[in-house]
Design a protein around this motif. Structure first.
Motif, PDB file in Angstrom:
ATOM      1  N   TYR A 244      26.816  28.277  36.532  1.00 43.61           N
ATOM      2  CA  TYR A 244      27.171  29.681  36.878  1.00 43.61           C
ATOM      3  C   TYR A 244      27.936  29.502  38.124  1.00 43.61           C
ATOM      4  CZ  TYR A 244      26.686  34.556  37.717  1.00 43.61           C
ATOM      5  OH  TYR A 244      26.878  35.807  37.888  1.00 43.61           O
ATOM      6  N   ALA A 245      27.847  28.386  39.080  1.00 47.50           N
ATOM      7  CA  ALA A 245      28.974  28.532  40.090  1.00 47.50           C
ATOM      8  C   ALA A 245      30.346  28.139  39.632  1.00 47.50           C
ATOM      9  CB  ALA A 245      28.351  27.422  40.760  1.00 47.50           C
ATOM     10  N   ILE A 246      30.526  27.555  38.618  1.00 49.12           N
ATOM     11  CA  ILE A 246      31.691  27.308  37.844  1.00 49.12           C
ATOM     12  C   ILE A 246      32.380  28.650  37.482  1.00 49.12           C
ATOM     13  CG2 ILE A 246      33.235  26.147  36.183  1.00 49.12           C
ATOM     14  CD1 ILE A 246      31.164  23.878  36.266  1.00 49.12           C
ATOM     15  N   VAL A 247      31.547  29.349  36.867  1.00 45.79           N
ATOM     16  CA  VAL A 247      32.073  30.610  36.228  1.00 45.79           C
ATOM     17  C   VAL A 247      32.156  31.463  37.538  1.00 45.79           C
ATOM     18  CG1 VAL A 247      30.703  32.800  35.123  1.00 45.79           C
ATOM     19  CG2 VAL A 247      30.307  30.595  34.293  1.00 45.79           C
ATOM     20  N   GLU A 248      31.491  31.665  38.649  1.00 47.49           N
ATOM     21  CA  GLU A 248      31.983  32.445  39.616  1.00 47.49           C
ATOM     22  C   GLU A 248      33.358  32.047  40.210  1.00 47.49           C
ATOM     23  OE1 GLU A 248      27.463  33.534  41.622  1.00 47.49           O
ATOM     24  OE2 GLU A 248      28.424  31.569  42.128  1.00 47.49           O
ATOM     25  N   GLU A 249      33.585  30.654  40.330  1.00 41.80           N
ATOM     26  CA  GLU A 249      34.771  30.225  40.992  1.00 41.80           C
ATOM     27  C   GLU A 249      36.002  30.755  39.826  1.00 41.80           C
ATOM     28  OE1 GLU A 249      35.006  29.333  43.767  1.00 41.80           O
ATOM     29  OE2 GLU A 249      32.966  29.225  44.133  1.00 41.80           O
ATOM     30  N   LEU A 250      35.472  30.431  38.613  1.00 41.67           N
ATOM     31  CA  LEU A 250      36.755  30.891  37.652  1.00 41.67           C
ATOM     32  C   LEU A 250      36.975  32.357  37.523  1.00 41.67           C
ATOM     33  CD1 LEU A 250      35.666  28.557  34.595  1.00 41.67           C
ATOM     34  CD2 LEU A 250      37.764  28.544  35.602  1.00 41.67           C
ATOM     35  N   LEU A 251      36.149  33.355  37.961  1.00 38.06           N
ATOM     36  CA  LEU A 251      36.155  34.592  38.216  1.00 38.06           C
ATOM     37  C   LEU A 251      37.008  34.919  39.284  1.00 38.06           C
ATOM     38  CD1 LEU A 251      32.933  36.039  36.703  1.00 38.06           C
ATOM     39  CD2 LEU A 251      35.067  36.213  35.648  1.00 38.06           C
ATOM     40  N   ALA A 252      36.741  34.205  40.340  1.00 38.25           N
ATOM     41  CA  ALA A 252      37.654  34.220  41.422  1.00 38.25           C
ATOM     42  C   ALA A 252      39.023  33.939  41.359  1.00 38.25           C
ATOM     43  CB  ALA A 252      36.793  33.735  42.610  1.00 38.25           C
ATOM     44  N   MET A 253      39.353  32.911  40.509  1.00 37.64           N
ATOM     45  CA  MET A 253      40.728  32.332  40.336  1.00 37.64           C
ATOM     46  C   MET A 253      41.414  33.429  39.408  1.00 37.64           C
ATOM     47  SD  MET A 253      39.629  28.321  40.033  1.00 37.64           S
ATOM     48  CE  MET A 253      41.021  28.193  39.141  1.00 37.64           C
ATOM     49  N   ALA A 254      40.391  34.040  38.482  1.00 36.20           N
ATOM     50  CA  ALA A 254      41.188  34.929  37.561  1.00 36.20           C
ATOM     51  C   ALA A 254      41.679  36.031  38.212  1.00 36.20           C
ATOM     52  CB  ALA A 254      40.134  35.489  36.856  1.00 36.20           C
ATOM     53  N   ALA A 255      41.542  36.412  39.303  1.00 33.87           N
ATOM     54  CA  ALA A 255      42.492  37.618  40.108  1.00 33.87           C
ATOM     55  C   ALA A 255      43.786  37.271  40.206  1.00 33.87           C
ATOM     56  CB  ALA A 255      41.796  37.742  41.565  1.00 33.87           C
ATOM     57  N   GLN A 256      44.348  35.989  39.968  1.00 33.09           N
ATOM     58  CA  GLN A 256      45.622  35.651  39.945  1.00 33.09           C
ATOM     59  C   GLN A 256      46.335  36.083  38.794  1.00 33.09           C
ATOM     60  OE1 GLN A 256      45.997  31.413  40.132  1.00 33.09           O
ATOM     61  NE2 GLN A 256      44.306  31.167  41.534  1.00 33.09           N
ATOM     62  N   ASP A 257      45.711  36.745  37.653  1.00 32.42           N
ATOM     63  CA  ASP A 257      46.182  36.983  36.388  1.00 32.42           C
ATOM     64  C   ASP A 257      46.579  38.492  36.461  1.00 32.42           C
ATOM     65  OD1 ASP A 257      46.084  37.781  33.457  1.00 32.42           O
ATOM     66  OD2 ASP A 257      46.467  35.898  33.363  1.00 32.42           O
ATOM     67  N   ALA A 258      47.753  38.871  35.991  1.00 29.54           N
ATOM     68  CA  ALA A 258      48.297  40.372  36.396  1.00 29.54           C
ATOM     69  C   ALA A 258      47.603  41.263  35.192  1.00 29.54           C
ATOM     70  CB  ALA A 258      49.665  40.643  36.263  1.00 29.54           C
ATOM     71  N   ARG A 259      47.284  40.683  33.926  1.00 31.26           N
ATOM     72  CA  ARG A 259      46.515  41.571  32.772  1.00 31.26           C
ATOM     73  C   ARG A 259      45.286  41.740  33.258  1.00 31.26           C
ATOM     74  NH1 ARG A 259      47.069  37.988  27.663  1.00 31.26           N
ATOM     75  NH2 ARG A 259      45.867  39.576  26.767  1.00 31.26           N
ATOM     76  N   LEU A 260      44.592  40.846  34.037  1.00 35.66           N
ATOM     77  CA  LEU A 260      43.157  41.046  34.488  1.00 35.66           C
ATOM     78  C   LEU A 260      43.033  41.987  35.469  1.00 35.66           C
ATOM     79  CD1 LEU A 260      41.967  37.275  33.954  1.00 35.66           C
ATOM     80  CD2 LEU A 260      41.292  39.514  32.506  1.00 35.66           C
ATOM     81  N   ARG A 261      44.220  42.268  36.238  1.00 34.25           N
ATOM     82  CA  ARG A 261      44.156  42.943  37.341  1.00 34.25           C
ATOM     83  C   ARG A 261      44.587  44.561  36.986  1.00 34.25           C
ATOM     84  NH1 ARG A 261      47.316  39.103  39.917  1.00 34.25           N
ATOM     85  NH2 ARG A 261      48.916  40.533  40.048  1.00 34.25           N
ATOM     86  N   ALA A 262      45.053  44.597  35.820  1.00 39.93           N
ATOM     87  CA  ALA A 262      45.484  45.960  35.288  1.00 39.93           C
ATOM     88  C   ALA A 262      44.582  47.023  35.423  1.00 39.93           C
ATOM     89  CB  ALA A 262      46.030  45.617  33.882  1.00 39.93           C
ATOM     90  N   THR A 263      45.018  48.375  35.699  1.00 39.92           N
ATOM     91  CA  THR A 263      44.158  49.525  35.715  1.00 39.92           C
ATOM     92  C   THR A 263      43.947  50.019  34.309  1.00 39.92           C
ATOM     93  OG1 THR A 263      45.271  50.145  37.795  1.00 39.92           O
ATOM     94  CG2 THR A 263      44.286  51.823  36.677  1.00 39.92           C
ATOM     95  N   LEU A 264      42.427  50.539  34.253  1.00 40.63           N
ATOM     96  CA  LEU A 264      42.085  50.870  33.160  1.00 40.63           C
ATOM     97  C   LEU A 264      42.649  52.430  32.890  1.00 40.63           C
ATOM     98  CD1 LEU A 264      38.112  50.330  33.224  1.00 40.63           C
ATOM     99  CD2 LEU A 264      39.958  49.068  32.138  1.00 40.63           C
TER     100      LEU A 264
END
Length: 409
Positions: A244-264
């Motif tokens: 789960y610690a790996i998952v947490e770090e992956l999610l933090a890193m995922a903020a680099q992806d514009a598609r995942l930052r998109a507004t709903l």
């Protein structure tokens, strides 16, 4: 760089785990309890003894939270056993030895906490055991009066090694109500399940005697009661690093992806499953695409930043260290500070970067081989460092000493 154990030899772990360590790793580590009966009549009194407990409570000026007191399943307020440090000590939370004695005589369990920071034999042993396990440790001692029980049935969110020092204690152990709980999933949130399970037949019901050791993975329910005499035991808590610690770090890193930052979408009713379904599908696809390109090196860097600060390297004697550096000569020998975490990386053609816990040091590129040699784990004569002349060797060695990366061998 994490600590290597030469030749796979693990003397600290072998002292408390009496089976082959490959078998322990495969069958018990994170999976199932293990009881190891005493092989040495002296037990663990070299690590802590009743006399040592008396010294800690009466002469070491302990403050909260280094002492905790529990009775009938409840932790007592610190004000019950702390007070002023007296003249010259402007503190109000120093342990008052006679109050601790009264509470203990009245049936309370005394918990000496953080002994891996304040009691020399445990500072050393905890560092050695932590190096072999590659995990940070915390060490507590539990002094329980005869026929008493300090805590009700519960589970921990970290693995523990229990070392019985003095007296005997009966342990009742039940299987988990939640397998592999995270730190944010303490037993209090499942108190009813824990209480109901504790009423059933235990998976293990044993009396620990001096020198016995018990391993419990996180999540296993347990309660312990002193028998006919007082009981003193040590608990080594092993902090887990989970997937789960790996998952947490992956999610933090995922903020680099514009598609995942998109507004709903505008006006989206997020409480309506049919409305959220296409957004969920697209988000999962975007996350899957992004994860496919994740580099292990970046994840490792983030996990190291999370994990390394949890364990301190061996203590350094400041005056001895500086005196040794001032008088250093080519014939002197240095060795890496025990428990030091480090990694070397190139920084262009002219420099190398030494990454440590909480800091980064830079050195000329020609020092790289000598750095690896000095920090590699074997004692090194200063005059043998892989540099061109003694002047450069002394400059490097003195810097490593003053940065507390190496110590006199």
């Amino acid at each position: 760089m994490t600590i290597e154990v030469p030749g796979g030899h693990r003397p600290a772990l072998a002292r408390i785990v009496k089976i082959e360590q490959d078998k322990f790793a495969a069958a018990h580590w994170g999976r199932a309890p293990l009881l190891c009966r005493a092989a040495d009549p002296a037990g663990f009194t070299d690590l802590l003894s009743p006399d040592a407990v008396d010294e800690l409570l009466s002469r070491r000026g302990l403050r909260t939270p280094f002492l905790r007191v529990a009775q009938e399943g409840k932790v007592l307020p610190a004000a019950r056993f702390t007070g002023s440090g007296g003249a010259g000590a402007e503190i109000s939370d120093q342990v008052v030895d006679e109050e601790a004695m009264r509470l203990y005589a009245g049936g309370a369990t005394l918990v000496l906490q953080g002994l891996h920071r304040i009691w020399p034999p445990l500072i050393d042993y905890a560092r050695e055991l932590g190096a072999e396990l590659r995990r940070p440790l915390q060490v507590n001692a539990y002094l329980t009066p005869p026929a008493s029980q300090g805590f009700s049935t519960h589970y921990d969110t970290h693995d523990v090694f229990v070392l019985q020092v003095d007296g005997t204690k009966r342990w009742r152990i039940h299987e988990p109500v939640l397998a592999d709980p995270l730190e944010k999933q303490p037993w209090g949130g499942r108190a009813d399940e824990v209480g109901a399970t504790a009423q059933g037949e235990p998976a293990l019901d044993v009396v620990l005697e001096p020198g016995d050791a018990l391993y419990l993975p996180r999540g296993w329910l347990h309660s312990a009661q002193a028998q006919g005499a007082r009981s003193l035991h040590l608990t080594f808590g092993v902090r887990a690093l989970t997937r789960y610690a790996i998952v947490e770090e992956l999610l933090a890193m995922a903020a680099q992806d514009a598609r995942l930052r998109a507004t709903l979408p505008f006006g989206l009713d997020v409480g309506e499953p049919d409305a959220i379904e296409p957004e969920l599908t697209e988000t999962v696809e975007a996350l899957r695409d992004w994860l496919a390109g994740t580099a292990p090196a970046e994840v490792a860097e983030r996990l190291a930043a999370r994990d390394w600060p949890s364990a301190r390297p061996e203590p350094v004697a400041p005056l001895r260290q500086l005196d040794f550096a001032d008088a250093l000569g080519p014939a002197d020998t240095i060795t890496v500070r025990g428990g030091l975490r480090w990694r070397i990386a190139e920084d262009g053609a002219d420099q190398v970067v030494l990454r440590l816990t909480g800091r980064t040091l830079r050195f000329p590129a020609y020092c790289a081989a000598a750095l690896r040699q000095a920090l590699g784990g074997e004692p090194t004569r200063v005059g043998d460092l892989l540099l061109d002349d003694d002047a450069d060797r002394l400059v490097l060695a003195r810097r490593l000493l003053r940065e507390a990366l190496v110590v006199p061998a």
